[in-house]
Scaffold this active site. Structure first.
Site, PDB file in Angstrom:
ATOM      1  N   SER A  95      -2.307  -2.639  -3.928  1.00 47.74           N
ATOM      2  CA  SER A  95      -1.830  -1.524  -3.109  1.00 47.74           C
ATOM      3  C   SER A  95      -2.830  -1.335  -1.887  1.00 47.74           C
ATOM      4  O   SER A  95      -4.025  -1.463  -2.384  1.00 47.74           O
ATOM      5  CB  SER A  95      -1.296  -0.358  -3.756  1.00 47.74           C
ATOM      6  OG  SER A  95      -1.144   0.843  -2.933  1.00 47.74           O
ATOM      7  N   TYR A 108      -3.561   6.566  -9.088  1.00 46.65           N
ATOM      8  CA  TYR A 108      -2.839   5.401  -9.069  1.00 46.65           C
ATOM      9  C   TYR A 108      -3.518   4.466  -7.929  1.00 46.65           C
ATOM     10  O   TYR A 108      -3.780   3.356  -8.278  1.00 46.65           O
ATOM     11  CB  TYR A 108      -1.503   5.798  -8.118  1.00 46.65           C
ATOM     12  CG  TYR A 108      -0.836   4.764  -7.556  1.00 46.65           C
ATOM     13  CD1 TYR A 108       0.006   3.756  -8.174  1.00 46.65           C
ATOM     14  CD2 TYR A 108      -1.167   4.335  -6.182  1.00 46.65           C
ATOM     15  CE1 TYR A 108       0.442   2.707  -7.858  1.00 46.65           C
ATOM     16  CE2 TYR A 108      -0.519   3.500  -5.733  1.00 46.65           C
ATOM     17  CZ  TYR A 108       0.224   2.372  -6.615  1.00 46.65           C
ATOM     18  OH  TYR A 108       1.067   1.343  -5.945  1.00 46.65           O
TER      19      TYR A 108
END
Length: 200
Positions: A95, A108
């Site tokens: 990501s 995250y």
């Protein structure tokens, strides 16, 4: 796929046996695995000060340990395919959050940073054996990740970003994977950051 001892398949992670069983089913149905896309992930943003240890563990188990389980299960096939002179690819979906900090997405982002580093390190182990490792770092993408968010304020912020930035579809990432893995086997597109045009 090479057989493993009971201790290797059970190991410290209880799900390892199931992962090997799944890999064996794929192996039996389709033969040796030559392309793996490690795309499983969960995104549960909340302030770290909330102390939601259960969410932290779930993200670590899925985004990091889960990716490692997949890698362990399929690496023997990828190496064998490469040794036979065919193209072998491991594609990890990380990501943009691995590099850019967003408020309340700390855990995250940390899990995705771990996956990005893992990809980089795996290249030093698998590259000399002709297995390509690619790390793809998407920005705003329309997937089920947003459905996991139980914080109404953060869910609203994410929805506002989609409205403002026109997030990409998951098919855009699939198209990038297809392009990356269709290169000549001696070419490794190591890393791709893919964002909506409006996302800085």
């Amino acid at each position: 796929m090479a057989s493993s001892t009971a201790s290797e398949t059970e190991g410290p992670w209880p799900c390892s046996r199931r992962m090997y069983a799944a890999a064996e089913r794929v192996h039996s149905a389709y033969g040796q695995v030559d392309l793996v896309v490690n795309a499983a992930g969960v995104m549960l943003p909340n302030p770290v000060t909330d102390g939601r240890a259960d969410e932290w563990q779930r993200m670590l188990d899925t985004n990091v340990a889960g990716a490692l389980r997949v890698i362990r299960a399929v690496t023997p096939d990828l190496i064998a395919v490469a040794e036979a002179g065919r193209t072998a690819d491991l594609v990890n979906i990380s990501s943009i959050g691995a590099h850019i900090a967003f408020p309340h997405y700390a855990v995250y982002g940390a899990t995705k940073a771990a996956l990005t580093y893992l990809s980089q390190s795996l290249r030093t182990e698998l590259g000399p054996r002709d297995v390509r490792v690619t790390n793809i770092e998407p920005g705003l993408t329309d997937t089920e990740l947003a459905d996991h968010i139980d914080n109404a304020e953060l869910a609203g912020q994410l929805g506002g970003m989609f409205d403002a930035l026109t997030g990409r579809a998951a098919d855009d990432i699939a198209d990038l994977i297809a392009y990356t893995t269709s290169r000549a086997r001696h070419v490794n597109l190591r890393r791709a950051i893919v964002l909506p045009t409006r996302q800085a």
